[in-house]
Design an enzyme around this catalytic site. Structure first.
Site, PDB file in Angstrom:
ATOM      1  CD  GLU A 153      -2.859  -1.154   2.431  1.00  0.00           C
ATOM      2  OE1 GLU A 153      -4.069  -1.381   2.284  1.00  0.00           O
ATOM      3  OE2 GLU A 153      -2.355  -0.990   3.563  1.00  0.00           O
ATOM      4  CG  ASN A 191      -3.789  -3.689   8.797  1.00  0.00           C
ATOM      5  OD1 ASN A 191      -3.926  -4.892   8.556  1.00  0.00           O
ATOM      6  ND2 ASN A 191      -2.612  -3.133   8.981  1.00  0.00           N
TER       7      ASN A 191
END
Ligand code: CAA
Ligand code: NAD
Length: 295
Positions: A153, A191
């Protein structure tokens, strides 16, 4: 775009060692900094083990292994990261510690150097703001195990410059990774979705829904996940999972991010998962056995 030749990696734990390996594998020179020799030794051992396996499987020659290891310098001194074009920080998920490190790095490194954090949950701006280089600061979030997981990411804050963003994105591509671009929101993409799932599994265990092994079995065989949630939480590290949950709960104040009491107790007991030999499973024998948590 800025030219990256030398990379400084701070932290040689689960993530830092994997990051140092893939960066050296892509041909960059790497300097890895830890706080204690025993942690450096652990990082060296982790990389050496991975490369040895690659040699034994015929994916890498012994000479390539030596050359790759030769591109990694190991140090306890932050000063040795002074010449780096890019700093990748992978120390514990603790904002005051990270900020202290970034203040020191900001004084030490060339003004042109780019800083990226591998944080799982902290807002990148909270770290960039303590430096004088918020425009040359971004997030680069790798996944565990770093040599295997394709995703990275790339996090762009409201201050990250276009040049820094492009440089970091291209750098991730040069490592053979698949980048996605994410706004600087706590938990990013993965997450934000994964952490509530792991915490819910612990809550299901607390509620007596099923055993650790049956919940893991259900998610591996029922959803084709490579690891059930307890195996995965142990793999990530229960201390890290706990730190992440705290950060996300602090940010969003939503119950789904609140760390369950069982997780907190396990961390206090020193059950940090696979890296300490015990978490939801005990890893001391040839095959993992479910830990007796007195439930
Ligand atoms: N480090 C490096 N390589 C590893 C490894 C490790 N710790 N563990 C396994 N591998 C490699 C092996 O060398 C093997 O490669 P080869 O076949 O080429 O030799 C390959 O991975 C497969 O390994 P295995 O056959 O031993 O085991 P497996 O098929 O069960 O795969 C796994 C292991 C890749 C870890 C798999 O179980 C998996 O994908 N698990 C889920 C991992 C995951 O979800 N990670 C994300 C965690 S969340 C996160 O990282 C973000 C955060 O901020 C917390
Ligand atoms: P870890 O506990 O395995 O390793 C952290 C290392 O940082 C330790 O070895 C510690 O000695 C070292 N350290 C602490 N302060 C330091 C300093 N000032 N200078 C140098 N080294 C220092 O943790 P980890 O799992 O590698 O996590 C590191 C970071 O990566 C965290 O921000 C975590 O949220 C993130 N992350 C973790 C995972 C995961 O699955 N574990 C995945 C993606 C991102």
């Amino acid at each position: 775009m800025a030219i990256i030749k030398t990379v400084g990696v701070v932290g040689a734990g689960l993530m830092g060692s994997g990051i140092a390996q893939v960066v050296a594998q892509a041909g960059y020179s790497v300097a890895v900094r830890e706080v204690e020799q025993r942690f450096l030794d652990k990082g060296v051992k982790a990389i050496d083990g991975q490369l040895q396996r690659a040699v034994e499987k015929g994916r890498m020659s012994a000479e390539e292994k030596v050359n790759l290891l030769g591109r990694i310098g190991w140090t306890l001194s932050l000063d040795d990261l002074k010449g780096a074009d890019l700093i990748i920080e992978a120390i514990v998920e603790d904002l005051p510690l990270k900020q202290e490190l970034y203040r020191a790095l900001d004084r030490l490194c060339a003004p042109s150097a780019i800083f990226v954090s591998n944080t799982s949950s902290l807002t990148i701006m909270a770290m960039a703001s303590v430096t004088g280089r918020a425009d040359r600061f971004a997030g680069l979030h790798f996944f565990n195990p770093v040599p295997v997981m394709k995703l990275v990411e790339v996090i762009r804050t409201i201050r990250t410059s276009e040049e820094t963003y492009r440089t970091v994105y291209e750098f991730a591509t040069s490592l053979g990774k698949e980048p996605v671009t994410v706004r600087d929101n706590c938990g990013f993409i993965v997450n934000r979705l994964l952490v509530p799932y792991l915490l819910d599994a612990i809550r299901a265990l607390e509620a007596g829904v099923a055993t650790v092994s049956d919940i893991d079995k259900a998610m591996t065989l029922g959803c084709n996940h490579p690891m059930g949630p307890f195996t995965l939480a142990d793999f990530v590290g229960l201390d890290t999972t706990y730190f992440i949950a705290n950060v996300m709960f602090e940010e969003y104040r939503e119950r789904r991010y609140a760390p369950p009491p069982l997780l907190r107790k396990m961390v206090m007991a020193g059950y940090h998962g696979r890296k300490t030999g015990r978490g939801f499973y005990d890893y001391s024998g040839p095959t993992p056995k479910v830990t007796d948590l007195g439930l």
